[in-house]
Enzyme design. Structure first.
Site, PDB file in Angstrom:
ATOM      1  N   GLY A   1      36.527  36.640  40.191  1.00  0.00           N
ATOM      2  CA  GLY A   1      36.985  36.883  41.163  1.00  0.00           C
ATOM      3  C   GLY A   1      38.567  35.943  41.134  1.00  0.00           C
ATOM      4  O   GLY A   1      38.469  35.596  39.907  1.00  0.00           O
ATOM      5  N   VAL A   2      38.701  36.408  42.466  1.00  0.00           N
ATOM      6  CA  VAL A   2      39.889  35.301  41.946  1.00  0.00           C
ATOM      7  C   VAL A   2      40.588  34.107  41.499  1.00  0.00           C
ATOM      8  O   VAL A   2      40.877  33.753  40.791  1.00  0.00           O
ATOM      9  CB  VAL A   2      40.874  35.150  43.280  1.00  0.00           C
ATOM     10  CG1 VAL A   2      42.221  34.600  43.910  1.00  0.00           C
ATOM     11  CG2 VAL A   2      41.350  36.753  43.873  1.00  0.00           C
ATOM     12  N   SER A   3      39.886  33.294  41.473  1.00  0.00           N
ATOM     13  CA  SER A   3      39.693  31.495  41.443  1.00  0.00           C
ATOM     14  C   SER A   3      37.562  31.504  40.852  1.00  0.00           C
ATOM     15  O   SER A   3      37.952  30.562  40.774  1.00  0.00           O
ATOM     16  CB  SER A   3      39.467  30.826  42.228  1.00  0.00           C
ATOM     17  OG  SER A   3      39.258  31.142  43.654  1.00  0.00           O
ATOM     18  N   SER A   4      37.448  32.577  40.153  1.00  0.00           N
ATOM     19  CA  SER A   4      35.934  32.300  39.782  1.00  0.00           C
ATOM     20  C   SER A   4      35.494  33.373  39.057  1.00  0.00           C
ATOM     21  O   SER A   4      35.703  34.121  38.566  1.00  0.00           O
ATOM     22  CB  SER A   4      34.560  31.805  41.228  1.00  0.00           C
ATOM     23  OG  SER A   4      34.864  33.185  42.096  1.00  0.00           O
ATOM     24  N   VAL A   5      34.144  33.066  37.684  1.00  0.00           N
ATOM     25  CA  VAL A   5      33.784  33.760  37.536  1.00  0.00           C
ATOM     26  C   VAL A   5      32.461  33.844  37.797  1.00  0.00           C
ATOM     27  O   VAL A   5      31.650  33.073  37.826  1.00  0.00           O
ATOM     28  CB  VAL A   5      33.944  33.278  35.529  1.00  0.00           C
ATOM     29  CG1 VAL A   5      34.158  31.632  35.132  1.00  0.00           C
ATOM     30  CG2 VAL A   5      33.405  34.666  35.027  1.00  0.00           C
TER      31      VAL A   5
ATOM     32  N   LYS B   1      27.669  31.700  39.856  1.00  0.00           N
ATOM     33  CA  LYS B   1      29.589  31.418  40.557  1.00  0.00           C
ATOM     34  C   LYS B   1      29.877  30.673  40.422  1.00  0.00           C
ATOM     35  O   LYS B   1      29.426  29.424  40.660  1.00  0.00           O
ATOM     36  CB  LYS B   1      29.354  32.298  41.742  1.00  0.00           C
ATOM     37  CG  LYS B   1      31.067  32.655  42.083  1.00  0.00           C
ATOM     38  CD  LYS B   1      31.133  32.673  43.492  1.00  0.00           C
ATOM     39  CE  LYS B   1      32.581  33.101  44.767  1.00  0.00           C
ATOM     40  NZ  LYS B   1      32.804  33.491  46.323  1.00  0.00           N
TER      41      LYS B   1
ATOM     42  N   ASP C   1      35.245  39.739  55.781  1.00  0.00           N
ATOM     43  CA  ASP C   1      35.978  40.307  54.432  1.00  0.00           C
ATOM     44  C   ASP C   1      35.267  41.422  53.460  1.00  0.00           C
ATOM     45  O   ASP C   1      34.465  41.644  52.523  1.00  0.00           O
ATOM     46  CB  ASP C   1      35.946  39.135  53.178  1.00  0.00           C
ATOM     47  CG  ASP C   1      37.265  39.971  52.037  1.00  0.00           C
ATOM     48  OD1 ASP C   1      37.871  40.930  52.234  1.00  0.00           O
ATOM     49  OD2 ASP C   1      36.651  39.918  51.303  1.00  0.00           O
TER      50      ASP C   1
END
Length: 406
Positions: free
Chosen positions: A33-37, A53, A153
Protein backbone atom coordinates in the site's frame (compact mmCIF):
# COMPACT_ATOMS: atom_id res chain seq x y z
CA UNK A 1 0.92 -13.90 -5.68
CA UNK A 2 4.38 -13.33 -4.19
CA UNK A 3 6.03 -9.96 -4.89
CA UNK A 4 9.71 -9.08 -5.08
CA UNK A 5 11.12 -7.80 -1.79
CA UNK A 6 12.73 -4.36 -1.65
CA UNK A 7 14.53 -2.43 1.10
CA UNK A 8 11.23 -0.90 2.22
CA UNK A 9 9.85 -4.40 2.83
CA UNK A 10 12.32 -5.38 5.54
CA UNK A 11 10.73 -7.06 8.53
CA UNK A 12 10.68 -5.30 11.92
CA UNK A 13 13.24 -6.67 14.36
CA UNK A 14 12.10 -8.93 17.18
CA UNK A 15 12.31 -6.22 19.84
CA UNK A 16 10.02 -3.88 17.87
CA UNK A 17 7.33 -6.52 17.30
CA UNK A 18 7.83 -9.16 19.97
CA UNK A 19 4.11 -9.70 20.64
CA UNK A 20 3.37 -10.29 16.96
CA UNK A 21 6.35 -12.63 16.42
CA UNK A 22 5.39 -14.76 19.39
CA UNK A 23 2.12 -15.68 17.69
CA UNK A 24 2.83 -15.41 13.95
CA UNK A 25 5.63 -16.29 11.56
CA UNK A 26 5.75 -13.74 8.67
CA UNK A 27 6.45 -15.07 5.17
CA UNK A 28 6.53 -13.63 1.61
CA UNK A 29 5.23 -10.22 0.50
CA UNK A 30 1.85 -10.44 -1.27
CA UNK A 31 0.89 -6.77 -1.52
CA UNK A 32 1.85 -3.16 -0.90
CA UNK A 33 0.00 0.00 0.00
CA UNK A 34 1.00 3.66 0.14
CA UNK A 35 2.38 3.33 3.67
CA UNK A 36 2.16 -0.41 4.32
CA UNK A 37 3.22 -3.85 3.15
CA UNK A 38 1.11 -7.03 3.25
CA UNK A 39 2.69 -10.40 3.99
CA UNK A 40 1.47 -13.93 4.24
CA UNK A 41 1.94 -15.19 7.77
CA UNK A 42 1.48 -18.49 9.60
CA UNK A 43 -0.10 -18.91 13.02
CA UNK A 44 2.56 -20.72 15.03
CA UNK A 45 0.15 -22.76 17.15
CA UNK A 46 -2.23 -23.97 14.44
CA UNK A 47 -0.29 -23.63 11.18
CA UNK A 48 -3.17 -21.67 9.62
CA UNK A 49 -2.25 -19.01 7.07
CA UNK A 50 -3.32 -15.38 7.30
CA UNK A 51 -2.37 -12.00 5.80
CA UNK A 52 -0.75 -9.30 7.92
CA UNK A 53 -0.72 -5.62 7.02
CA UNK A 54 2.42 -4.01 8.51
CA UNK A 55 2.63 -0.22 8.86
CA UNK A 56 5.80 1.52 9.97
CA UNK A 57 5.09 4.59 12.09
CA UNK A 58 8.48 6.11 12.81
CA UNK A 59 9.81 9.66 12.73
CA UNK A 60 12.33 8.59 10.08
CA UNK A 61 9.61 8.26 7.46
CA UNK A 62 6.80 10.49 8.71
CA UNK A 63 6.39 13.86 10.37
CA UNK A 64 4.82 13.95 13.86
CA UNK A 65 1.52 15.06 12.33
CA UNK A 66 1.60 12.25 9.78
CA UNK A 67 2.50 9.74 12.48
CA UNK A 68 -0.52 10.66 14.53
CA UNK A 69 -2.74 10.68 11.44
CA UNK A 70 -1.66 7.15 10.45
CA UNK A 71 -2.13 5.84 13.98
CA UNK A 72 -5.54 7.42 14.31
CA UNK A 73 -6.68 6.14 10.90
CA UNK A 74 -5.50 2.62 11.76
CA UNK A 75 -7.26 2.68 15.12
CA UNK A 76 -10.42 3.88 13.39
CA UNK A 77 -10.12 1.14 10.77
CA UNK A 78 -9.61 -1.47 13.51
CA UNK A 79 -12.64 -0.26 15.43
CA UNK A 80 -14.86 -0.34 12.34
CA UNK A 81 -13.64 -3.79 11.28
CA UNK A 82 -14.45 -5.18 14.72
CA UNK A 83 -17.89 -3.58 14.55
CA UNK A 84 -18.74 -5.20 11.19
CA UNK A 85 -17.08 -8.56 11.96
CA UNK A 86 -19.01 -11.59 10.76
CA UNK A 87 -20.45 -10.23 7.53
CA UNK A 88 -19.77 -12.76 4.74
CA UNK A 89 -18.60 -10.11 2.27
CA UNK A 90 -16.40 -7.98 4.53
CA UNK A 91 -12.82 -8.93 5.35
CA UNK A 92 -12.38 -10.40 8.84
CA UNK A 93 -9.87 -8.81 11.21
CA UNK A 94 -8.23 -11.63 13.19
CA UNK A 95 -5.70 -9.74 15.35
CA UNK A 96 -4.13 -6.32 15.77
CA UNK A 97 -0.91 -5.19 17.43
CA UNK A 98 0.65 -1.79 18.05
CA UNK A 99 4.19 -0.94 19.12
CA UNK A 100 6.18 2.27 19.23
CA UNK A 101 7.38 1.78 15.65
CA UNK A 102 4.92 -0.56 13.91
CA UNK A 103 1.25 -1.44 13.65
CA UNK A 104 0.02 -4.89 12.58
CA UNK A 105 -3.42 -5.92 11.30
CA UNK A 106 -3.95 -9.66 10.73
CA UNK A 107 -6.69 -10.66 8.25
CA UNK A 108 -8.08 -13.73 6.54
CA UNK A 109 -5.84 -14.73 3.63
CA UNK A 110 -7.65 -14.14 0.32
CA UNK A 111 -5.73 -16.37 -2.07
CA UNK A 112 -7.34 -15.19 -5.32
CA UNK A 113 -6.16 -11.63 -4.76
CA UNK A 114 -7.82 -8.42 -5.91
CA UNK A 115 -10.85 -8.12 -8.15
CA UNK A 116 -8.78 -5.61 -10.13
CA UNK A 117 -6.22 -8.27 -11.07
CA UNK A 118 -8.97 -10.73 -11.95
CA UNK A 119 -10.62 -8.14 -14.22
CA UNK A 120 -7.28 -7.33 -15.84
CA UNK A 121 -6.86 -11.00 -16.70
CA UNK A 122 -10.43 -11.45 -17.99
CA UNK A 123 -10.65 -7.99 -19.73
CA UNK A 124 -14.41 -7.80 -19.10
CA UNK A 125 -16.87 -9.93 -17.14
CA UNK A 126 -20.18 -11.43 -18.19
CA UNK A 127 -23.43 -10.05 -16.81
CA UNK A 128 -23.94 -13.26 -14.83
CA UNK A 129 -20.58 -13.00 -13.08
CA UNK A 130 -20.98 -9.26 -12.60
CA UNK A 131 -24.42 -9.79 -11.09
CA UNK A 132 -23.02 -12.11 -8.44
CA UNK A 133 -20.15 -9.76 -7.57
CA UNK A 134 -22.30 -6.63 -7.44
CA UNK A 135 -25.00 -8.29 -5.36
CA UNK A 136 -22.39 -9.24 -2.76
CA UNK A 137 -20.82 -5.78 -2.86
CA UNK A 138 -24.15 -3.99 -2.45
CA UNK A 139 -25.09 -6.29 0.42
CA UNK A 140 -21.84 -5.30 2.16
CA UNK A 141 -22.44 -1.59 1.46
CA UNK A 142 -26.03 -1.87 2.70
CA UNK A 143 -24.75 -3.47 5.92
CA UNK A 144 -22.20 -0.68 6.40
CA UNK A 145 -24.76 2.05 5.82
CA UNK A 146 -27.23 0.39 8.19
CA UNK A 147 -24.48 0.68 10.82
CA UNK A 148 -23.87 4.35 9.93
CA UNK A 149 -20.53 3.62 8.27
CA UNK A 150 -19.39 5.07 4.93
CA UNK A 151 -16.47 3.37 3.16
CA UNK A 152 -15.32 6.22 0.87
CA UNK A 153 -12.80 4.17 -1.14
CA UNK A 154 -14.74 1.50 -3.02
CA UNK A 155 -12.82 0.23 -6.06
CA UNK A 156 -11.80 -3.15 -7.56
CA UNK A 157 -8.40 -2.95 -5.83
CA UNK A 158 -10.16 -2.99 -2.44
CA UNK A 159 -12.36 -5.99 -3.26
CA UNK A 160 -10.69 -9.34 -2.58
CA UNK A 161 -11.58 -12.83 -3.82
CA UNK A 162 -11.49 -16.01 -1.76
CA UNK A 163 -10.92 -19.58 -2.95
CA UNK A 164 -14.60 -19.85 -4.00
CA UNK A 165 -14.49 -16.55 -5.94
CA UNK A 166 -16.64 -14.87 -3.30
CA UNK A 167 -15.79 -11.23 -2.61
CA UNK A 168 -14.65 -9.58 0.61
CA UNK A 169 -14.60 -5.80 0.95
CA UNK A 170 -11.32 -4.55 2.42
CA UNK A 171 -9.21 -1.46 3.16
CA UNK A 172 -11.31 0.60 5.55
CA UNK A 173 -8.62 3.27 5.97
CA UNK A 174 -10.93 6.08 4.77
CA UNK A 175 -14.05 4.70 6.44
CA UNK A 176 -15.79 6.59 9.20
CA UNK A 177 -18.99 6.72 11.20
CA UNK A 178 -21.63 9.08 9.88
CA UNK A 179 -24.74 9.79 11.89
CA UNK A 180 -28.08 10.44 10.11
CA UNK A 181 -28.11 13.97 8.74
CA UNK A 182 -24.37 14.43 9.28
CA UNK A 183 -22.24 15.52 6.32
CA UNK A 184 -18.55 15.16 5.48
CA UNK A 185 -16.26 17.60 3.70
CA UNK A 186 -12.89 15.82 3.57
CA UNK A 187 -11.47 15.09 0.11
CA UNK A 188 -10.37 11.45 0.08
CA UNK A 189 -10.61 8.39 -2.14
CA UNK A 190 -9.41 7.47 -5.63
CA UNK A 191 -9.97 10.10 -8.39
CA UNK A 192 -11.80 7.89 -10.92
CA UNK A 193 -14.29 6.73 -8.27
CA UNK A 194 -14.98 10.06 -6.56
CA UNK A 195 -18.60 11.18 -6.54
CA UNK A 196 -19.42 14.64 -7.97
CA UNK A 197 -20.44 16.00 -4.56
CA UNK A 198 -17.01 15.19 -3.10
CA UNK A 199 -15.33 17.24 -5.84
CA UNK A 200 -17.81 20.10 -5.56
CA UNK A 201 -17.44 20.15 -1.81
CA UNK A 202 -13.66 20.58 -2.11
CA UNK A 203 -14.11 23.55 -4.46
CA UNK A 204 -17.05 25.35 -2.86
CA UNK A 205 -16.93 26.36 0.80
CA UNK A 206 -20.69 26.87 0.81
CA UNK A 207 -21.39 23.30 -0.36
CA UNK A 208 -23.35 21.38 2.30
CA UNK A 209 -21.03 18.35 2.14
CA UNK A 210 -21.57 14.71 1.22
CA UNK A 211 -22.95 11.55 2.79
CA UNK A 212 -23.26 7.80 2.29
CA UNK A 213 -24.43 8.30 -1.28
CA UNK A 214 -20.79 8.54 -2.41
CA UNK A 215 -20.45 4.77 -1.94
CA UNK A 216 -23.31 4.13 -4.39
CA UNK A 217 -21.67 6.32 -7.03
CA UNK A 218 -18.51 4.23 -6.65
CA UNK A 219 -20.62 1.07 -7.02
CA UNK A 220 -21.93 2.44 -10.32
CA UNK A 221 -18.38 3.06 -11.53
CA UNK A 222 -17.37 -0.48 -10.52
CA UNK A 223 -20.39 -2.00 -12.26
CA UNK A 224 -19.60 -0.12 -15.48
CA UNK A 225 -15.92 -1.09 -15.27
CA UNK A 226 -16.58 -4.80 -14.76
CA UNK A 227 -18.77 -4.98 -17.86
CA UNK A 228 -16.75 -2.73 -20.16
CA UNK A 229 -13.24 -3.51 -18.96
CA UNK A 230 -12.59 0.22 -18.65
CA UNK A 231 -13.95 2.98 -16.37
CA UNK A 232 -16.77 5.33 -17.40
CA UNK A 233 -14.79 8.46 -16.57
CA UNK A 234 -11.29 8.75 -17.96
CA UNK A 235 -9.15 11.34 -19.68
CA UNK A 236 -5.38 11.63 -19.94
CA UNK A 237 -5.76 15.11 -18.41
CA UNK A 238 -7.09 14.59 -14.91
CA UNK A 239 -8.77 18.01 -14.77
CA UNK A 240 -10.95 17.03 -17.73
CA UNK A 241 -11.72 13.67 -16.14
CA UNK A 242 -12.89 15.41 -12.97
CA UNK A 243 -15.09 17.68 -15.07
CA UNK A 244 -16.62 14.62 -16.74
CA UNK A 245 -17.39 13.23 -13.28
CA UNK A 246 -19.02 16.44 -12.04
CA UNK A 247 -21.19 16.61 -15.16
CA UNK A 248 -21.91 12.87 -15.25
CA UNK A 249 -20.58 12.52 -18.80
CA UNK A 250 -20.25 8.87 -19.78
CA UNK A 251 -21.38 6.74 -22.73
CA UNK A 252 -22.22 3.14 -23.56
CA UNK A 253 -20.32 3.48 -26.84
CA UNK A 254 -17.65 0.78 -26.72
CA UNK A 255 -18.31 -2.51 -28.57
CA UNK A 256 -18.69 -4.37 -25.26
CA UNK A 257 -22.02 -2.65 -24.67
CA UNK A 258 -23.58 -4.02 -27.85
CA UNK A 259 -24.33 -7.31 -26.09
CA UNK A 260 -25.26 -5.86 -22.69
CA UNK A 261 -28.87 -5.75 -21.55
CA UNK A 262 -30.86 -2.55 -21.19
CA UNK A 263 -31.55 -3.63 -17.61
CA UNK A 264 -27.95 -3.32 -16.48
CA UNK A 265 -27.54 -0.03 -18.35
CA UNK A 266 -30.57 1.28 -16.47
CA UNK A 267 -29.04 0.26 -13.13
CA UNK A 268 -25.79 2.02 -14.01
CA UNK A 269 -27.65 5.19 -14.96
CA UNK A 270 -29.53 5.14 -11.63
CA UNK A 271 -26.31 4.76 -9.67
CA UNK A 272 -24.36 7.37 -11.64
CA UNK A 273 -26.79 10.18 -10.85
CA UNK A 274 -25.00 13.50 -10.32
CA UNK A 275 -27.68 14.50 -7.80
CA UNK A 276 -27.07 12.32 -4.72
CA UNK A 277 -30.73 12.63 -3.75
CA UNK A 278 -31.74 10.96 -7.03
CA UNK A 279 -29.19 8.16 -6.65
CA UNK A 280 -30.33 4.69 -5.61
CA UNK A 281 -29.57 3.50 -2.09
CA UNK A 282 -27.91 0.11 -1.63
CA UNK A 283 -31.23 -1.47 -0.66
CA UNK A 284 -32.99 0.06 -3.67
CA UNK A 285 -30.22 -1.12 -5.99
CA UNK A 286 -30.59 -4.68 -4.69
CA UNK A 287 -34.28 -4.53 -5.64
CA UNK A 288 -33.48 -3.51 -9.23
CA UNK A 289 -34.66 -5.95 -11.96
CA UNK A 290 -31.02 -6.66 -12.84
CA UNK A 291 -30.76 -8.76 -9.67
CA UNK A 292 -34.08 -10.54 -10.14
CA UNK A 293 -32.80 -12.84 -12.88
CA UNK A 294 -32.49 -16.50 -12.01
CA UNK A 295 -28.97 -17.52 -11.03
CA UNK A 296 -29.67 -21.24 -11.43
CA UNK A 297 -29.84 -23.95 -8.83
CA UNK A 298 -26.89 -25.49 -7.06
CA UNK A 299 -25.24 -28.38 -8.96
CA UNK A 300 -26.10 -31.90 -7.84
CA UNK A 301 -23.55 -34.03 -6.05
CA UNK A 302 -23.36 -36.85 -8.61
CA UNK A 303 -21.23 -39.97 -8.64
CA UNK A 304 -18.84 -40.50 -11.60
CA UNK A 305 -21.27 -43.07 -13.08
CA UNK A 306 -24.18 -40.62 -12.79
CA UNK A 307 -22.15 -37.82 -14.38
CA UNK A 308 -21.29 -40.12 -17.29
CA UNK A 309 -24.97 -41.00 -17.81
CA UNK A 310 -25.93 -37.32 -17.75
CA UNK A 311 -23.24 -36.59 -20.36
CA UNK A 312 -24.56 -39.37 -22.62
CA UNK A 313 -28.15 -38.14 -22.28
CA UNK A 314 -27.01 -34.60 -23.07
CA UNK A 315 -25.28 -35.69 -26.29
CA UNK A 316 -28.30 -37.74 -27.40
CA UNK A 317 -30.70 -34.89 -26.64
CA UNK A 318 -28.52 -32.38 -28.50
CA UNK A 319 -28.48 -34.66 -31.56
CA UNK A 320 -32.25 -35.01 -31.56
CA UNK A 321 -32.76 -31.27 -31.19
CA UNK A 322 -30.42 -30.61 -34.12
CA UNK A 323 -32.21 -33.21 -36.24
CA UNK A 324 -35.59 -31.74 -35.39
CA UNK A 325 -34.40 -28.24 -36.24
CA UNK A 326 -33.11 -29.18 -39.70
CA UNK A 327 -35.92 -31.57 -40.67
CA UNK A 328 -38.07 -30.16 -43.48
CA UNK A 329 -41.63 -29.81 -42.29
CA UNK A 330 -44.73 -29.94 -44.53
CA UNK A 331 -45.79 -26.53 -45.81
CA UNK A 332 -49.49 -25.91 -46.23
CA UNK A 333 -51.08 -23.44 -48.61
CA UNK A 334 -52.94 -21.69 -45.77
CA UNK A 335 -49.72 -21.11 -43.82
CA UNK A 336 -48.08 -19.65 -46.91
CA UNK A 337 -50.99 -17.30 -47.62
CA UNK A 338 -51.41 -16.24 -43.98
CA UNK A 339 -47.87 -14.95 -43.39
CA UNK A 340 -45.32 -15.89 -46.05
CA UNK A 341 -42.56 -13.77 -44.50
CA UNK A 342 -42.73 -15.76 -41.25
CA UNK A 343 -41.40 -18.87 -43.03
CA UNK A 344 -37.61 -18.93 -43.37
CA UNK A 345 -37.42 -20.68 -46.74
CA UNK A 346 -40.06 -18.42 -48.27
CA UNK A 347 -38.51 -15.36 -46.64
CA UNK A 348 -35.25 -16.10 -48.44
CA UNK A 349 -37.10 -16.33 -51.74
CA UNK A 350 -38.94 -13.05 -51.13
CA UNK A 351 -35.78 -11.15 -50.25
CA UNK A 352 -33.87 -12.46 -53.25
CA UNK A 353 -36.80 -11.71 -55.54
CA UNK A 354 -36.94 -8.16 -54.18
CA UNK A 355 -33.27 -7.73 -54.97
CA UNK A 356 -33.80 -8.88 -58.57
CA UNK A 357 -36.73 -6.47 -59.03
CA UNK A 358 -35.39 -3.34 -57.36
CA UNK A 359 -31.63 -3.81 -57.52
CA UNK A 360 -31.24 -3.33 -53.74
CA UNK A 361 -32.31 -4.96 -50.50
CA UNK A 362 -35.82 -4.13 -49.33
CA UNK A 363 -35.83 -3.44 -45.58
CA UNK A 364 -38.83 -4.54 -43.54
CA UNK A 365 -37.97 -2.17 -40.68
CA UNK A 366 -35.58 0.62 -39.75
CA UNK A 367 -33.41 -1.73 -37.65
CA UNK A 368 -33.26 -4.49 -40.26
CA UNK A 369 -30.23 -5.12 -42.44
CA UNK A 370 -30.47 -8.40 -44.30
CA UNK A 371 -27.75 -7.83 -46.90
CA UNK A 372 -25.21 -9.94 -45.05
CA UNK A 373 -27.60 -12.90 -44.89
CA UNK A 374 -28.18 -13.15 -48.63
CA UNK A 375 -25.01 -12.63 -50.61
CA UNK A 376 -25.77 -14.90 -53.58
CA UNK A 377 -28.64 -14.64 -56.03
CA UNK A 378 -30.34 -17.89 -57.06
CA UNK A 379 -29.32 -19.27 -60.48
CA UNK A 380 -32.84 -19.51 -61.88
CA UNK A 381 -36.55 -18.95 -61.31
CA UNK A 382 -38.13 -19.85 -57.97
CA UNK A 383 -40.25 -23.03 -57.94
CA UNK A 384 -43.81 -22.68 -56.70
CA UNK A 385 -44.41 -24.76 -53.56
CA UNK A 386 -47.21 -27.31 -53.70
CA UNK A 387 -48.76 -29.24 -56.59
CA UNK A 388 -49.26 -27.39 -59.85
CA UNK A 389 -52.68 -27.09 -61.40
CA UNK A 390 -53.41 -27.01 -65.09
CA UNK A 391 -52.57 -23.60 -66.53
CA UNK A 392 -50.28 -22.61 -63.67
CA UNK A 393 -46.84 -21.32 -64.50
CA UNK A 394 -43.86 -23.19 -63.07
CA UNK A 395 -42.16 -19.94 -62.00
CA UNK A 396 -43.12 -16.76 -60.16
CA UNK A 397 -43.54 -13.84 -62.54
CA UNK A 398 -42.44 -10.31 -61.71
CA UNK A 399 -46.07 -9.22 -61.19
CA UNK A 400 -46.66 -12.09 -58.78
CA UNK A 401 -43.49 -11.24 -56.88
CA UNK A 402 -44.63 -7.63 -56.49
CA UNK A 403 -47.99 -8.89 -55.21
CA UNK A 404 -46.28 -11.13 -52.62
CA UNK A 405 -44.07 -8.29 -51.44
CA UNK A 406 -47.08 -6.06 -51.08
Amino acid sequence: MTLDVGPEDELPDWAAAKEFYQKYDPKDVIGRGVSSVVRRCVHRATGHEFAVKIMEVTAERLSPEQLEEVREATRRETHILRQVAGHPHIITLIDSYESSSFMFLVFDLMRKGELFDYLTEKVALSEKETRSIMRSLLEAVSFLHANNIVHRDLKPENILLDDNMQIRLSDFGFSCHLEPGEKLRELCGTPGYLAPEILKCSMDETHPGYGKEVDLWACGVILFTLLAGSPPFWHRRQILMLRMIMEGQYQFSSPEWDDRSSTVKDLISRLLQVDPEARLTAEQALQHPFFERCEGSQPWNLTPRQRFRVAVWTVLAAGRVALSTHRVRPLTKNALLRDPYALRSVRHLIDNCAFRLYGHWVKKGEQQNRAALFQHRPPGPFPIMGPEEEGDSAAITEDEAVLVLG
